[in-house]
Design a protein around this motif. Structure first.
Motif, PDB file in Angstrom:
ATOM      1  N   ARG A  56     -29.856  12.658 -16.581  1.00  0.00           N
ATOM      2  CA  ARG A  56     -29.181  13.289 -17.710  1.00  0.00           C
ATOM      3  C   ARG A  56     -27.866  12.564 -17.991  1.00  0.00           C
ATOM      4  NH1 ARG A  56     -29.372  19.561 -15.811  1.00  0.00           N
ATOM      5  NH2 ARG A  56     -29.832  18.693 -13.731  1.00  0.00           N
ATOM      6  N   GLU A  57     -27.270  12.836 -19.146  1.00  0.00           N
ATOM      7  CA  GLU A  57     -26.015  12.171 -19.507  1.00  0.00           C
ATOM      8  C   GLU A  57     -24.933  12.461 -18.480  1.00  0.00           C
ATOM      9  OE1 GLU A  57     -22.871  11.994 -23.257  1.00  0.00           O
ATOM     10  OE2 GLU A  57     -24.890  12.798 -23.551  1.00  0.00           O
TER      11      GLU A  57
ATOM     12  N   PRO B 247     -26.313   1.639  -4.866  1.00  0.00           N
ATOM     13  CA  PRO B 247     -25.286   2.503  -5.478  1.00  0.00           C
ATOM     14  C   PRO B 247     -25.601   3.966  -5.194  1.00  0.00           C
ATOM     15  CG  PRO B 247     -26.862   1.796  -7.157  1.00  0.00           C
ATOM     16  CD  PRO B 247     -27.316   1.183  -5.846  1.00  0.00           C
ATOM     17  N   LEU B 248     -24.681   4.664  -4.553  1.00  0.00           N
ATOM     18  CA  LEU B 248     -24.881   6.077  -4.220  1.00  0.00           C
ATOM     19  C   LEU B 248     -24.151   6.958  -5.224  1.00  0.00           C
ATOM     20  CD1 LEU B 248     -24.422   5.862  -0.352  1.00  0.00           C
ATOM     21  CD2 LEU B 248     -26.558   5.924  -1.647  1.00  0.00           C
ATOM     22  N   PRO B 249     -24.743   8.079  -5.628  1.00  0.00           N
ATOM     23  CA  PRO B 249     -24.115   8.963  -6.620  1.00  0.00           C
ATOM     24  C   PRO B 249     -22.787   9.521  -6.134  1.00  0.00           C
ATOM     25  CG  PRO B 249     -26.442   9.489  -6.359  1.00  0.00           C
ATOM     26  CD  PRO B 249     -26.086   8.549  -5.251  1.00  0.00           C
ATOM     27  N   HIS B 250     -21.855   9.626  -7.060  1.00  0.00           N
ATOM     28  CA  HIS B 250     -20.552  10.222  -6.769  1.00  0.00           C
ATOM     29  C   HIS B 250     -20.093  10.980  -8.005  1.00  0.00           C
ATOM     30  CE1 HIS B 250     -16.499  10.758  -5.247  1.00  0.00           C
ATOM     31  NE2 HIS B 250     -16.054  10.294  -6.382  1.00  0.00           N
ATOM     32  N   GLY B 251     -19.779  12.258  -7.848  1.00  0.00           N
ATOM     33  CA  GLY B 251     -19.340  13.050  -8.991  1.00  0.00           C
ATOM     34  C   GLY B 251     -20.486  13.294  -9.966  1.00  0.00           C
ATOM     35  N   THR B 252     -20.150  13.401 -11.249  1.00  0.00           N
ATOM     36  CA  THR B 252     -21.153  13.769 -12.250  1.00  0.00           C
ATOM     37  C   THR B 252     -21.926  12.587 -12.806  1.00  0.00           C
ATOM     38  OG1 THR B 252     -19.487  13.657 -14.002  1.00  0.00           O
ATOM     39  CG2 THR B 252     -19.853  15.808 -12.946  1.00  0.00           C
ATOM     40  N   HIS B 253     -21.354  11.382 -12.774  1.00  0.00           N
ATOM     41  CA  HIS B 253     -22.089  10.248 -13.339  1.00  0.00           C
ATOM     42  C   HIS B 253     -21.679   8.897 -12.762  1.00  0.00           C
ATOM     43  CE1 HIS B 253     -18.474  10.862 -15.838  1.00  0.00           C
ATOM     44  NE2 HIS B 253     -18.456   9.557 -15.903  1.00  0.00           N
TER      45      HIS B 253
END
Length: 477
Positions: A261-262, A442-448
């Protein structure tokens, strides 16, 4: 057989001791031993079928408070004595005021989709004798098999103290769902594991409210996304042979795959990705918006070092008697259980060049970091913060100067190669293949946002490559 740490675990598998926690004060039992005789507990099946293992990134072998029951840094999923899987069965279109009555049957699994104040769709699930279900989330209720809390991450320099940046730190308000996701494993070979967003609560219900992203599918069924989403990234190739990151996707409640999602909690879902599936592979990453889990298969784990092998590697490093090239004192990696205190023989490294030294106080660039920098205690003395700039006396390279720690969560390794490289800037040491592989992910961090990070402590990687080759000096005699 059953999940390690769950209330049904009447048959503790011997592999529970293959990777014991690194920071326990008590000595570890021998490999393959347990508190009771395995043969006595499981006379009919001496080889429990393992579906795979889940490892939470950012914990170097154990939670800071210790692994206890279902709250731990690593959990193996085993075939249950009796199947507990479920599959969709009957769909009901009901008036929303009647939903609570329809969901009152606590013996019936169901998913409720609230479409409006006057209309809901309830999908009843029935028992599936061919699958085992394992649930993951923040809740400590009994239906959650693996209790996961937020893992602190760091965008700055790592403390390098065995994962101090990422061990057990829980934010004031967790972003991990109480019932985050569920994994369904086929009870027959090849024991395929699939992931689905959301887990069933104590009433055996999954409830998607009016504001949750949900929709009717082309075949007339329902599907939806959870508030912060469950993201999955499958490796582009074989995780252990040619590690390369895939593309992060979002998994729906029904196990369909979508583009992101955005933002993490946006109402509009991403585009359906029809040629990808929710089937977990060796090296698949699962992000729960606050913690990231790594899925390792039994075959993949055979390429990783056990705790006993990691201890042998540590002893080999120390047996080579590496020396400080300036002070000529012999250096030694501390035991795998030691992580809170820096030993006086601890090896330190200049991150920009890789030269390994013993601790010393010279070469600190005060113009780079303020005098108020946090100090580290080493053998009764104080040292500038590890984020400070230091000048290497060997090559005059200027950069961070940090203590080295051996990564002791074997499941995060891509091979059992010698520990010759370190992640920047935290100083966790492992094999060359392991640092190269994780530096690409690349690991997710925060909302985007996405950042490559050390899998042992969660510190964001810095520098051109995110890792450095270590340069040791042998004994001069």
């Amino acid at each position: 057989m059953v999940l390690e740490g769950s209330s049904e675990a009447l048959c503790p598998p011997p592999s529970l001791e293959l990777h014991p926690s690194c920071n326990k004060n008590q000595p570890s039992p021998p490999l393959g031993s347990g508190s009771q005789s395995h043969d006595a507990l499981c006379p009919e099946d001496k080889e429990p079928i393992k579906y795979g293992e889940l490892i939470v990134l950012g914990h170097n072998g154990s939670l800071a408070s210790g692994d206890k029951g279902r709250r731990r840094s690593r959990l193996a999923l085993y075939k249950r004595p009796k199947a507990n899987g479920v599959k969709p069965d009957v769909i009901h279109n009901v008036s929303t005021p009647l939903v609570s009555k329809a969901l009152s049957n606590k013996s019936q699994h169901s998913i409720s989709y609230t479409l409006s104040r006057s209309h809901s769709v309830i999908v009843e699930y029935t028992h599936d004798p061919n699958t085992d279900m394992f649930q993951i989330g923040r809740s400590t209720e009994s239906m959650i098999d693996f209790v996961v809390t937020d893992t602190a991450s760091s965008g700055g320099g790592g403390q390098g103290q065995g994962g101090a940046n990422g061990e057990g730190g829980q934010s004031a308000q967790s972003t991990i769902s109480r019932y985050a996701c569920r994994i369904m494993c086929e009870r027959s070979a090849p024991y395929t594991a699939r992931i689905y967003a959301a887990g069933f609560d104590s009433s055996k219900n999954i409830f998607l409210g009016e504001r949750a992203a949900k929709w009717r599918t082309s075949d007339g069924l329902m599907d939806g996304l959870t508030t912060n989403g469950v993201l999955v990234m499958h490796p582009a190739g074989e995780f252990v042979s040619e590690p390369a990151p895939g593309v992060w996707r979002e998994i729906s409640v029904c196990g369909n795959v979508f583009a992101l999602r955005e933002t993490r909690s946006a109402q509009q879902r991403g585009k359906l990705v029809e040629n990808e599936s929710n089937m977990l592979q060796d090296g698949s990453l699962i992000d729960l918006c606050g913690a990231t889990l790594l899925w390792r298969t039994p075959s993949g784990l055979r390429h990783t070092p056990t705790l006993k092998q990691l201890e042998s590697l540590r002893q080999e490093l120390n047996a080579a008697r590496p020396q400080c090239p300036v002070g000529f004192n012999t250096l030694a990696f501390p035991s795998l259980a030691q992580r809170a205190t820096i030993d006086k023989k601890q090896p330190w490294v200049y991150m920009n060049c890789g030269h390994v030294h013993g601790y010393h106080k010279w070469g600190f660039r005060k113009e780079k970091v303020g005098l108020s920098a946090v100090a580290l205690t080493v053998d009764g003395g104080t040292a500038p913060a590890t984020t400070g700039e230091r000048e290497c006396p060997m090559c005059r390279g200027v950069g961070p100067y940090v203590p080295l720690w051996l990564g002791c969560e074997g499941g995060l390794y891509l091979d059992a190669g010698p520990p010759t490289h370190a992640f920047c800037p935290c100083g966790h040491v492992c094999s060359e293949k392991t640092v190269q592989g994780w530096s690409q992910i690349p690991l997710p961090h925060g909302t985007h946002a996405f950042h490559a990070a050390c899998p042992f402590c969660g510190t964001w990687l810095t520098g051109e490559q995110g890792h450095i080759k270590l340069i040791f000096q042998g004994p001069v005699d």
